[in-house]
Design an enzyme around this catalytic site. Structure first.
Site, PDB file in Angstrom:
ATOM      1  N   TYR A   1      -2.231  -1.965  11.375  1.00  0.00           N
ATOM      2  CA  TYR A   1      -2.875  -1.826   9.348  1.00  0.00           C
ATOM      3  C   TYR A   1      -1.320  -1.377   8.750  1.00  0.00           C
ATOM      4  O   TYR A   1      -1.077  -2.068   8.210  1.00  0.00           O
ATOM      5  CB  TYR A   1      -3.817  -1.306   8.581  1.00  0.00           C
ATOM      6  CG  TYR A   1      -4.019  -1.767   7.699  1.00  0.00           C
ATOM      7  CD1 TYR A   1      -4.034  -3.231   7.045  1.00  0.00           C
ATOM      8  CD2 TYR A   1      -3.483  -0.615   6.519  1.00  0.00           C
ATOM      9  CE1 TYR A   1      -4.305  -3.357   5.607  1.00  0.00           C
ATOM     10  CE2 TYR A   1      -3.825  -0.924   5.084  1.00  0.00           C
ATOM     11  CZ  TYR A   1      -3.939  -2.564   4.838  1.00  0.00           C
ATOM     12  OH  TYR A   1      -3.782  -2.400   3.773  1.00  0.00           O
TER      13      TYR A   1
ATOM     14  N   SER B   1       0.572  -1.070   0.334  1.00  0.00           N
ATOM     15  CA  SER B   1       0.283  -0.257   0.137  1.00  0.00           C
ATOM     16  C   SER B   1       1.433   1.561  -0.198  1.00  0.00           C
ATOM     17  O   SER B   1       2.216   1.422   0.495  1.00  0.00           O
ATOM     18  CB  SER B   1      -1.318   0.151   1.170  1.00  0.00           C
ATOM     19  OG  SER B   1      -1.578   1.442   2.115  1.00  0.00           O
TER      20      SER B   1
ATOM     21  N   LYS C   1       1.658  -4.234   6.465  1.00  0.00           N
ATOM     22  CA  LYS C   1       1.822  -3.698   5.306  1.00  0.00           C
ATOM     23  C   LYS C   1       3.796  -3.658   4.776  1.00  0.00           C
ATOM     24  O   LYS C   1       4.527  -4.651   4.642  1.00  0.00           O
ATOM     25  CB  LYS C   1       1.101  -2.573   4.773  1.00  0.00           C
ATOM     26  CG  LYS C   1      -0.080  -2.797   3.792  1.00  0.00           C
ATOM     27  CD  LYS C   1      -0.260  -4.696   3.579  1.00  0.00           C
ATOM     28  CE  LYS C   1      -1.630  -4.831   3.614  1.00  0.00           C
ATOM     29  NZ  LYS C   1      -1.959  -6.270   2.955  1.00  0.00           N
TER      30      LYS C   1
HETATM   31  P1  NAD Z   1     -10.462  -7.288   1.085  1.00  0.00           P
HETATM   32  O1  NAD Z   1     -11.155  -7.163   2.793  1.00  0.00           O
HETATM   33  O2  NAD Z   1     -12.098  -7.023   0.263  1.00  0.00           O
HETATM   34  O3  NAD Z   1     -10.343  -9.103   0.905  1.00  0.00           O
HETATM   35  C1  NAD Z   1      -9.182  -9.443   1.504  1.00  0.00           C
HETATM   36  C2  NAD Z   1      -9.813 -11.193   1.206  1.00  0.00           C
HETATM   37  O4  NAD Z   1      -9.550 -11.849   1.993  1.00  0.00           O
HETATM   38  C3  NAD Z   1     -11.427 -10.976   1.334  1.00  0.00           C
HETATM   39  O5  NAD Z   1     -12.498 -11.731   0.963  1.00  0.00           O
HETATM   40  C4  NAD Z   1     -11.216 -11.951   3.622  1.00  0.00           C
HETATM   41  O6  NAD Z   1     -12.087 -12.243   3.914  1.00  0.00           O
HETATM   42  C5  NAD Z   1      -9.976 -12.461   3.160  1.00  0.00           C
HETATM   43  N1  NAD Z   1      -8.912 -12.443   4.693  1.00  0.00           N
HETATM   44  C6  NAD Z   1      -8.880 -12.178   5.367  1.00  0.00           C
HETATM   45  N2  NAD Z   1      -7.761 -12.526   6.158  1.00  0.00           N
HETATM   46  C7  NAD Z   1      -8.469 -13.703   5.969  1.00  0.00           C
HETATM   47  C8  NAD Z   1      -7.662 -15.066   6.100  1.00  0.00           C
HETATM   48  N3  NAD Z   1      -7.010 -14.970   6.983  1.00  0.00           N
HETATM   49  N4  NAD Z   1      -7.456 -16.536   5.567  1.00  0.00           N
HETATM   50  C9  NAD Z   1      -8.220 -16.210   4.291  1.00  0.00           C
HETATM   51  N5  NAD Z   1      -9.055 -15.315   3.842  1.00  0.00           N
HETATM   52  C10 NAD Z   1      -8.675 -14.307   4.293  1.00  0.00           C
HETATM   53  O7  NAD Z   1      -9.574  -6.052   0.950  1.00  0.00           O
HETATM   54  P2  NAD Z   1      -9.163  -5.464  -0.941  1.00  0.00           P
HETATM   55  O8  NAD Z   1      -9.405  -4.210  -0.547  1.00  0.00           O
HETATM   56  O9  NAD Z   1      -9.245  -6.300  -2.088  1.00  0.00           O
HETATM   57  O10 NAD Z   1      -8.109  -5.927  -0.348  1.00  0.00           O
HETATM   58  C11 NAD Z   1      -6.611  -6.483  -0.475  1.00  0.00           C
HETATM   59  C12 NAD Z   1      -5.895  -6.394  -0.726  1.00  0.00           C
HETATM   60  O11 NAD Z   1      -5.202  -4.994  -0.530  1.00  0.00           O
HETATM   61  C13 NAD Z   1      -5.749  -6.443   1.636  1.00  0.00           C
HETATM   62  O12 NAD Z   1      -4.768  -7.149   1.625  1.00  0.00           O
HETATM   63  C14 NAD Z   1      -4.941  -4.882   1.491  1.00  0.00           C
HETATM   64  O13 NAD Z   1      -4.785  -4.531   1.936  1.00  0.00           O
HETATM   65  C15 NAD Z   1      -4.669  -4.606   0.373  1.00  0.00           C
HETATM   66  N6  NAD Z   1      -4.893  -2.924  -0.246  1.00  0.00           N
HETATM   67  C16 NAD Z   1      -6.120  -3.245  -0.451  1.00  0.00           C
HETATM   68  C17 NAD Z   1      -6.119  -1.528  -0.718  1.00  0.00           C
HETATM   69  C18 NAD Z   1      -7.476  -0.993  -0.937  1.00  0.00           C
HETATM   70  O14 NAD Z   1      -7.758   0.648  -0.834  1.00  0.00           O
HETATM   71  N7  NAD Z   1      -8.763  -1.411  -1.022  1.00  0.00           N
HETATM   72  C19 NAD Z   1      -5.869  -0.299  -1.465  1.00  0.00           C
HETATM   73  C20 NAD Z   1      -4.089  -1.203  -0.169  1.00  0.00           C
HETATM   74  C21 NAD Z   1      -3.635  -2.569  -0.482  1.00  0.00           C
HETATM   75  C1  WQD Z   2      -9.627   9.295   1.321  1.00  0.00           C
HETATM   76  C2  WQD Z   2     -10.285  11.063   1.245  1.00  0.00           C
HETATM   77  C3  WQD Z   2     -10.299  11.269   3.454  1.00  0.00           C
HETATM   78  C4  WQD Z   2     -14.321   8.945   3.822  1.00  0.00           C
HETATM   79  C5  WQD Z   2      -6.767   4.403   3.109  1.00  0.00           C
HETATM   80  C6  WQD Z   2      -5.643   3.979   4.240  1.00  0.00           C
HETATM   81  C7  WQD Z   2      -4.963   3.544   3.225  1.00  0.00           C
HETATM   82  C8  WQD Z   2      -5.250   2.831   1.582  1.00  0.00           C
HETATM   83  C9  WQD Z   2      -5.774   3.498   0.892  1.00  0.00           C
HETATM   84  C10 WQD Z   2      -4.770  -0.017   2.649  1.00  0.00           C
HETATM   85  C11 WQD Z   2      -8.780  11.293   2.305  1.00  0.00           C
HETATM   86  C12 WQD Z   2     -11.451  11.628   2.509  1.00  0.00           C
HETATM   87  C13 WQD Z   2     -13.199   9.347   3.347  1.00  0.00           C
HETATM   88  C14 WQD Z   2     -15.143   9.876   4.236  1.00  0.00           C
HETATM   89  C15 WQD Z   2     -13.181  11.589   3.674  1.00  0.00           C
HETATM   90  N1  WQD Z   2      -5.623   1.038   2.331  1.00  0.00           N
HETATM   91  N2  WQD Z   2     -12.400  11.429   3.574  1.00  0.00           N
HETATM   92  N3  WQD Z   2     -14.414  11.326   4.381  1.00  0.00           N
HETATM   93  O1  WQD Z   2      -6.965   7.994   3.267  1.00  0.00           O
HETATM   94  O2  WQD Z   2      -6.375   7.444   0.930  1.00  0.00           O
HETATM   95  O3  WQD Z   2      -6.084   6.003   2.911  1.00  0.00           O
HETATM   96  O4  WQD Z   2      -7.065   4.153   2.067  1.00  0.00           O
HETATM   97  O5  WQD Z   2      -4.379  -0.096   2.197  1.00  0.00           O
HETATM   98  O6  WQD Z   2      -3.816   2.916   4.308  1.00  0.00           O
HETATM   99  O7  WQD Z   2      -5.423   4.501   5.395  1.00  0.00           O
HETATM  100  O8  WQD Z   2      -8.510   6.298   1.552  1.00  0.00           O
HETATM  101  O9  WQD Z   2     -10.609   6.574   1.089  1.00  0.00           O
HETATM  102  O10 WQD Z   2      -9.801   6.101   3.604  1.00  0.00           O
HETATM  103  O11 WQD Z   2      -9.926   8.632   2.262  1.00  0.00           O
HETATM  104  O12 WQD Z   2     -14.170  13.042   3.701  1.00  0.00           O
HETATM  105  O13 WQD Z   2     -16.345   9.579   4.866  1.00  0.00           O
HETATM  106  O14 WQD Z   2     -11.430  10.666   2.041  1.00  0.00           O
HETATM  107  O15 WQD Z   2     -10.090  12.487   4.777  1.00  0.00           O
HETATM  108  O16 WQD Z   2      -8.877  12.504   2.874  1.00  0.00           O
HETATM  109  P1  WQD Z   2      -7.106   7.278   2.283  1.00  0.00           P
HETATM  110  P2  WQD Z   2      -9.852   6.990   2.379  1.00  0.00           P
END
Ligand code: NAD
Ligand code: WQD
Length: 340
Positions: free
Chosen positions: A149, A124, A153
């Site tokens: 969290y 991330s 990562k």
């Molecule tokens: P998500 O929660 O939709 O998907 C994660 C999946 O993993 C879920 O289906 C959950 O049921 C499964 N899971 C969690 N723990 C488990 C375990 N111990 N065993 C088996 N299954 C398990 O999340 P996402 O948004 O698809 O994110 C996927 C990955 O990307 C995550 O590692 C997250 O940290 C990373 N990531 C997400 C974002 C974002 O904004 N969505 C941003 C940066 C990084």
């Molecule tokens: C985006 C912007 C909020 C919700 C998070 C995690 C980060 C990464 C991505 C996984 C910010 C604003 C949000 C709301 C708002 N995930 N906001 N009202 O903050 O970039 O990061 O998701 O790795 O680790 O921290 O994403 O979508 O939460 O927020 O005003 O109800 O929207 O303040 O400026 P962010 P976000």
């Protein structure tokens, strides 16, 4: 030969499974459904006409994981499985460290013992914290994230780098910026389990009348309109980058191992207010909002330099913010139709 996709029924995982199947890969999913639902599997099958193997168990259960590796010729893994709620991670640090790191280590034990390479990790942009310079490239110094969290990562990245070095394996660390949107079929998207923390799901639910108003967390930041800036990238584009990163690892014949690190973003920043306006324009709906105090831990600005992924993976994001936000609204309509 099969690819293990952990968390393959989750938001980004499900879109990636579709891209893998469409590119001829066999897919084995392990997902404990802690943040996903079984109907996603059926929808993946409807979209692709193919049936991935699915195991519903928790990756912390080592003995079950071993059986998956015994049963399938696993050639690589894309590890999406993790808990991802930043606020919750502060309240439940032990659960987050246990889930996000033990799952990873259990898979790496199997990789180590069975001499398997090709591992892709969902990292991330949170590992950069508030960077001093925009856009953020992969050489930008990392800052220990404030949230548990985020720490999982950064620790995950370090574990994988040590793994690749010690055992000469091939890994790819993909640092996502802010993935948004849903599949064009409207059959996959981000599931609204509980109150959304992220901006776009909250905007979607506000437009749908599920939430009364969007709370905008602060308009006194040092940006043009005072709201923070992020790099919102379409989830299908993110999914496609995984296929490109996997193909690169698999084609690499190096004996020494490989450590690839890529930012996945668009290279363009958008403010919170810009996202709200773009959603309204794209879907011809209103998103009522109110300005609230800042949210703790938020940074002012983050957007990616994506030259490296473009150069080395021959990949770049293709979808506009408006187009991505249109898919979000179609997904909400699909969810409404499921509930009615
Ligand atoms: P998500 O929660 O939709 O998907 C994660 C999946 O993993 C879920 O289906 C959950 O049921 C499964 N899971 C969690 N723990 C488990 C375990 N111990 N065993 C088996 N299954 C398990 O999340 P996402 O948004 O698809 O994110 C996927 C990955 O990307 C995550 O590692 C997250 O940290 C990373 N990531 C997400 C974002 C974002 O904004 N969505 C941003 C940066 C990084
Ligand atoms: C985006 C912007 C909020 C919700 C998070 C995690 C980060 C990464 C991505 C996984 C910010 C604003 C949000 C709301 C708002 N995930 N906001 N009202 O903050 O970039 O990061 O998701 O790795 O680790 O921290 O994403 O979508 O939460 O927020 O005003 O109800 O929207 O303040 O400026 P962010 P976000």
């Amino acid at each position: 030969m099969a690819i293990l996709v952990t968390g393959g029924l989750g938001y980004i995982g499900s879109h990636t499974v579709v891209e893998l199947l469409n590119n001829g890969f066999e897919v084995v999913i392990v997902d404990d459904l802690s943040n996903s639902e079984k109907f996603i599997l059926k929808n993946i099958e409807e979209i692709t006409g193919k049936k991935p193997v699915f195991y519903p168990f928790d990756l912390k259960r080592k003995e079950l994981l071993k059986q998956v590796f015994d049963a399938h010729p696993i050639e690589g893994c894309i590890n999406f499985a993790a808990y991802k709620a930043v606020g919750e991670s502060q309240a439940k640090p032990v659960d987050y460290y246990e889930n996000n790191l033990f799952s990873l280590i259990n898979i790496l034990q199997e990789f180590k013992e069975r001499n398997i390479s090709n591992f892709i990790f969902s990292s991330s942009c949170t590992v950069y914290g508030q960077a001093d310079k925009m856009p953020i490239d992969e050489n930008t110094p990392l800052k220990m994230p404030e949230s548990v969290y985020g720490k999982t990562k950064q620790m995950g990245e370090e574990i994988l780098i040590d793994f690749a070095k010690a055992y000469h394996r091939k890994i790819s660390l993909l640092r996502y910026f802010n993935p948004i949107g849903a599949h064009p079929s409207a059959k996959l998207g981000e599931l609204p389990i509980g109150v959304p923390n992220n901006l776009v799901p909250y905007v979607m639910q506000t437009a749908a009348g599920i939430r009364e108003k969007l709370n905008i967390w602060g308009n006194d930041y040092d940006t043009e309109d005072g709201t923070p800036i992020r790099d919102y990238i379409y989830v299908v584009d993110v999914a496609k980058a995984h296929v490109a990163a996997l193909q690169k690892l698999m084609n690499d014949q190096s004996e020494e191992g490989v450590i690839d690190i890529y930012n996945l973003g668009t290279g363009k920043g958008s403010s919170v207010l810009e996202v709200v306006k773009a959603f309204e324009m794209a879907n011809n709906v209103e998103v009522p909002y109110q300005i609230c105090p800042r949210r703790e831990g938020d940074i002012t600005i983050a957007y990616a330099n994506v030259d490296k992924a473009e150069r080395e993976l021959n990949w770049k994001s293709e979808t506009s913010l408006e187009e991505s936000l249109r898919t979000v609204w179609e997904w909400q309509k699909y969810l409404n139709s499921r509930n009615s």
